[in-house]
Design a protein around this motif. Structure first.
Motif, PDB file in Angstrom:
ATOM      1  N   ASN A  28       0.814  -1.216   0.000  1.00  0.00           N
ATOM      2  CA  ASN A  28       0.000   0.000   0.000  1.00  0.00           C
ATOM      3  C   ASN A  28       0.845   1.262   0.000  1.00  0.00           C
ATOM      4  O   ASN A  28       0.317   2.359  -0.194  1.00  0.00           O
ATOM      5  CB  ASN A  28      -0.926   0.005   1.234  1.00  0.00           C
ATOM      6  CG  ASN A  28      -1.895   1.161   1.240  1.00  0.00           C
ATOM      7  OD1 ASN A  28      -2.501   1.480   0.230  1.00  0.00           O
ATOM      8  ND2 ASN A  28      -2.041   1.807   2.385  1.00  0.00           N
ATOM      9  N   PRO A  55       2.578   2.632  -4.298  1.00  0.00           N
ATOM     10  CA  PRO A  55       1.932   3.564  -5.242  1.00  0.00           C
ATOM     11  C   PRO A  55       2.037   5.029  -4.852  1.00  0.00           C
ATOM     12  O   PRO A  55       1.882   5.906  -5.713  1.00  0.00           O
ATOM     13  CB  PRO A  55       0.463   3.102  -5.243  1.00  0.00           C
ATOM     14  CG  PRO A  55       0.500   1.692  -4.791  1.00  0.00           C
ATOM     15  CD  PRO A  55       1.613   1.635  -3.804  1.00  0.00           C
ATOM     16  N   THR A  56       2.292   5.323  -3.580  1.00  0.00           N
ATOM     17  CA  THR A  56       2.382   6.735  -3.175  1.00  0.00           C
ATOM     18  C   THR A  56       3.500   7.464  -3.902  1.00  0.00           C
ATOM     19  O   THR A  56       3.401   8.674  -4.142  1.00  0.00           O
ATOM     20  CB  THR A  56       2.602   6.854  -1.651  1.00  0.00           C
ATOM     21  OG1 THR A  56       3.859   6.253  -1.298  1.00  0.00           O
ATOM     22  CG2 THR A  56       1.492   6.163  -0.876  1.00  0.00           C
ATOM     23  N   PHE A 106       2.028   8.096  -7.758  1.00  0.00           N
ATOM     24  CA  PHE A 106       0.817   8.877  -8.001  1.00  0.00           C
ATOM     25  C   PHE A 106       0.671  10.065  -7.051  1.00  0.00           C
ATOM     26  O   PHE A 106      -0.343  10.754  -7.070  1.00  0.00           O
ATOM     27  CB  PHE A 106      -0.413   7.965  -7.882  1.00  0.00           C
ATOM     28  CG  PHE A 106      -0.389   6.797  -8.830  1.00  0.00           C
ATOM     29  CD1 PHE A 106      -0.057   6.975 -10.164  1.00  0.00           C
ATOM     30  CD2 PHE A 106      -0.681   5.514  -8.385  1.00  0.00           C
ATOM     31  CE1 PHE A 106      -0.021   5.906 -11.045  1.00  0.00           C
ATOM     32  CE2 PHE A 106      -0.658   4.429  -9.251  1.00  0.00           C
ATOM     33  CZ  PHE A 106      -0.321   4.623 -10.585  1.00  0.00           C
ATOM     34  N   THR A 148       0.131  10.151  -3.886  1.00  0.00           N
ATOM     35  CA  THR A 148      -1.017   9.936  -3.016  1.00  0.00           C
ATOM     36  C   THR A 148      -0.508   9.584  -1.614  1.00  0.00           C
ATOM     37  O   THR A 148       0.691   9.598  -1.363  1.00  0.00           O
ATOM     38  CB  THR A 148      -1.881   8.791  -3.565  1.00  0.00           C
ATOM     39  OG1 THR A 148      -1.032   7.668  -3.844  1.00  0.00           O
ATOM     40  CG2 THR A 148      -2.586   9.209  -4.841  1.00  0.00           C
ATOM     41  N   SER A 154      -1.168   6.747   1.904  1.00  0.00           N
ATOM     42  CA  SER A 154      -1.593   5.370   2.149  1.00  0.00           C
ATOM     43  C   SER A 154      -3.088   5.266   2.427  1.00  0.00           C
ATOM     44  O   SER A 154      -3.641   4.163   2.468  1.00  0.00           O
ATOM     45  CB  SER A 154      -0.817   4.780   3.329  1.00  0.00           C
ATOM     46  OG  SER A 154      -1.041   5.525   4.507  1.00  0.00           O
ATOM     47  N   GLU A 179      -6.107   8.830  -6.810  1.00  0.00           N
ATOM     48  CA  GLU A 179      -6.290   7.958  -5.654  1.00  0.00           C
ATOM     49  C   GLU A 179      -6.863   6.602  -6.066  1.00  0.00           C
ATOM     50  O   GLU A 179      -6.551   5.570  -5.465  1.00  0.00           O
ATOM     51  CB  GLU A 179      -7.190   8.629  -4.614  1.00  0.00           C
ATOM     52  CG  GLU A 179      -6.516   9.801  -3.910  1.00  0.00           C
ATOM     53  CD  GLU A 179      -7.229  10.181  -2.615  1.00  0.00           C
ATOM     54  OE1 GLU A 179      -8.172   9.460  -2.217  1.00  0.00           O
ATOM     55  OE2 GLU A 179      -6.829  11.176  -2.001  1.00  0.00           O
ATOM     56  N   HIS A 215      -4.095   4.452  -7.333  1.00  0.00           N
ATOM     57  CA  HIS A 215      -3.355   3.908  -6.199  1.00  0.00           C
ATOM     58  C   HIS A 215      -4.053   2.673  -5.649  1.00  0.00           C
ATOM     59  O   HIS A 215      -3.441   1.610  -5.499  1.00  0.00           O
ATOM     60  CB  HIS A 215      -3.248   4.982  -5.113  1.00  0.00           C
ATOM     61  CG  HIS A 215      -2.658   4.484  -3.818  1.00  0.00           C
ATOM     62  ND1 HIS A 215      -1.645   5.144  -3.175  1.00  0.00           N
ATOM     63  CD2 HIS A 215      -2.943   3.411  -3.022  1.00  0.00           C
ATOM     64  CE1 HIS A 215      -1.323   4.488  -2.071  1.00  0.00           C
ATOM     65  NE2 HIS A 215      -2.120   3.432  -1.953  1.00  0.00           N
ATOM     66  N   ARG A 216      -5.344   2.797  -5.323  1.00  0.00           N
ATOM     67  CA  ARG A 216      -6.041   1.690  -4.658  1.00  0.00           C
ATOM     68  C   ARG A 216      -6.163   0.471  -5.562  1.00  0.00           C
ATOM     69  O   ARG A 216      -5.979  -0.662  -5.118  1.00  0.00           O
ATOM     70  CB  ARG A 216      -7.427   2.161  -4.189  1.00  0.00           C
ATOM     71  CG  ARG A 216      -8.170   1.147  -3.319  1.00  0.00           C
ATOM     72  CD  ARG A 216      -7.380   0.740  -2.103  1.00  0.00           C
ATOM     73  NE  ARG A 216      -6.919   1.895  -1.345  1.00  0.00           N
ATOM     74  CZ  ARG A 216      -5.849   1.884  -0.597  1.00  0.00           C
ATOM     75  NH1 ARG A 216      -5.079   0.810  -0.512  1.00  0.00           N
ATOM     76  NH2 ARG A 216      -5.470   2.964   0.069  1.00  0.00           N
ATOM     77  N   SER A 230      -2.746  -1.317  -5.779  1.00  0.00           N
ATOM     78  CA  SER A 230      -2.467  -2.113  -4.578  1.00  0.00           C
ATOM     79  C   SER A 230      -3.276  -3.398  -4.570  1.00  0.00           C
ATOM     80  O   SER A 230      -2.750  -4.488  -4.321  1.00  0.00           O
ATOM     81  CB  SER A 230      -2.784  -1.307  -3.313  1.00  0.00           C
ATOM     82  OG  SER A 230      -1.903  -0.223  -3.174  1.00  0.00           O
TER      83      SER A 230
END
Length: 470
Positions: free
Chosen positions: A164, A167-168, A171, A173, A175, A406, A409-410, A413
């Motif tokens: 998790n 990706p921050t 992007f 973003t 966690s 976002e 990102h999700r 993950s």
């Protein structure tokens, strides 16, 4: 022929990993083999592609691996992990053994404890519960998989697991990205997964199958072991989760003035915010768990004739630090391997196909990450490969389509934690060894949980796109 070379190298890596050969050694060997067969020079590919990408991965994520492994080890040796596992399993009892195991794993994983430490900590109590209720032991690995390797690993917002955090950096973003999407996906995975496991339990038991006669790795639990109270044991987990949120949204965004950060050329605060926040949160969690270990080690020493004395802090920290090295180097080696593959002519054809699909960037991203995670047998490795090569293009595609980063990102993950758990996955092999079971006995149910996790991803994509909720 160019695409065939890629699948040849990947297939050999899967086979060698399945047979127990070290990925850290054979990933570079097979990477340069694929490069040579594709007409690229051997040594420049190794030093300028494989090593550069592997070292870049270590630079960014080593603190997470190191602190995460130490946190898990301190939680284990302090008795906190054992206390949580014992408390929850006793609370639910044998009649709800599967739910108790899944929930215990979920609490520990979401609190920041390493996946491997969770498996070691929970298995003895899972075995005791399943034996008491005469539930087939073969279902224990699947129950641990559902609680540890799925919704708490990458779906729930704020989870401190590495899947998790990655990706921050791509992007910009945090966690906690796309909380509604993540919670929806987590709920679906948990409910369907529990339904499957209870359905399998009822079917096996109706056919006359019970716990079975097992001798390999059958645990013995010391009932008189002195452990911290469960309410005290969960405080380190709360510190990690709460600290992660506090540092992400309150402390770090304005902590350093821009004039001070200008001296670090190329530093983008949005790219490292998630990593920085988790580093600080883990430090607080580790500090509290160390206090627990010191206090309860002293209490245990009083009745050392009856109670197992916990190892000292130096041994705990050494074991945690040593364990983190193999974990990150294996993953970095897979990342280096994947980036060599991504530099080959054949991969360009595959990437062009995924990027020119007449569909949503979310679908394309989920497909590419899921495939690469499955091939490499690593959620973090497969995701890093995909985002290293196509992350910027997915971000531009999503922005042009009006899709919130976002969501990228999700979905990234969640997709990474899908088909990564194929038979050659290191976590699967380790879990089966811990439980004293074989692929033949337990992998079909692990695969079912893997399929459930994979199929939930397109469902949450459609849900997000239809409702507009993030």
């Amino acid at each position: 022929m160019a695409v065939l070379v890629i699948f040849l190298a990947l297939g050999l890596l899967m086979l060698l990993a399945y047979r127990g050969y070290p990925v850290i050694l054979f990933a570079p060997v097979l990477a340069v083999l694929a490069a040579v067969l594709s007409g690229l020079p051997l040594l420049p590919t190794y030093t300028e592609v494989f090593m550069v990408k592997a070292v870049a991965y270590v630079k960014l994520y080593f603190p997470i691996f190191l602190l995460g492994a130490i946190f898990g080890k301190v939680m284990d040796d302090s008795g906190a992990a054992c206390s949580i596992a014992r408390g929850l399993t006793r609370r639910f009892g044998g009649r709800q053994a599967i739910l108790a195991v899944v929930l215990t794993c979920a609490v520990l994983t979401y609190g920041g404890v390493s996946l491997f430490v969770v498996a070691f900590a929970v298995y003895p109590f899972a075995a005791a519960l399943f034996r008491e209720a005469d539930i087939p032991k073969r279902l224990i690995p699947a129950a641990i998989t559902l609680g540890s390797f799925t919704f708490t690993m990458d779906s729930l917002p704020g989870t401190p697991q590495i899947q998790n955090i990655i990706p921050t950096s791509y992007f910009k973003t945090t966690s906690f990205a796309a909380p509604i999407t993540g919670i929806t996906g987590a709920f679906l995975i948990a409910v369907i997964g529990l339904w499957w496991l209870h359905r399998r339990k009822n079917k096996l038991m109706s056919n006359g199958e019970g716990y079975g006669d097992h001798t390999l790795n059958e645990p013995a639990i010391a009932e008189d072991e002195n452990l911290p109270a469960i309410w005290l044991s969960v405080i380190p987990l709360i510190l990690v989760l709460g600290g992660n949120a506090l540092f992400t949204y309150v402390v770090l965004p304005g902590w350093y003035p821009e004039t001070l950060l200008k001296q670090y050329e190329g530093l983008d605060i949005d790219q490292v915010l998630g990593v920085w926040a988790l580093i600080l949160a883990l430090v607080f969690g580790i500090a509290f768990a160390i206090v627990l270990q010191w206090y309860y080690r002293r209490k245990s020493a009083v009745g050392a004739d009856k109670v197992l004395v916990k190892p000292g802090l130096s041994r705990t920290l050494t074991a945690g630090a040593t364990g983190s090295l193999l974990a990150i180097m294996n993953t970095a080696s897979e990342v280096g391997f994947g980036n060599v593959i991504a530099s080959l002519p054949g991969f360009k054809s595959l990437a062009d196909f995924l990027l020119t699909m007449k569909t949503s960037p979310l679908i394309s991203e989920a497909l590419s990450i899921n495939v690469l995670a499955g091939i490499t047998g690593s959620a973090s490795g497969g995701m890093s490969i995909a985002l290293d090569t196509m992350g910027a293009k997915y971000l531009a595609w999503a922005q042009s389509a009006g899709i919130d980063p976002e969501l990228l990102h999700r979905i990234a993950s969640m997709a990474a934690g899908g088909m990564d758990s194929l038979p050659h996955n290191g976590a699967v092999i380790t879990l089966l060894a811990i439980c004293g079971l074989t692929h033949r006995q337990s992998y079909p149910d692990i695969f079912a949980i893997t399929v459930i996790k994979t199929l939930v991803v397109p469902v949450v994509i459609v849900f997000s796109m239809m409702t507009g909720l993030v």
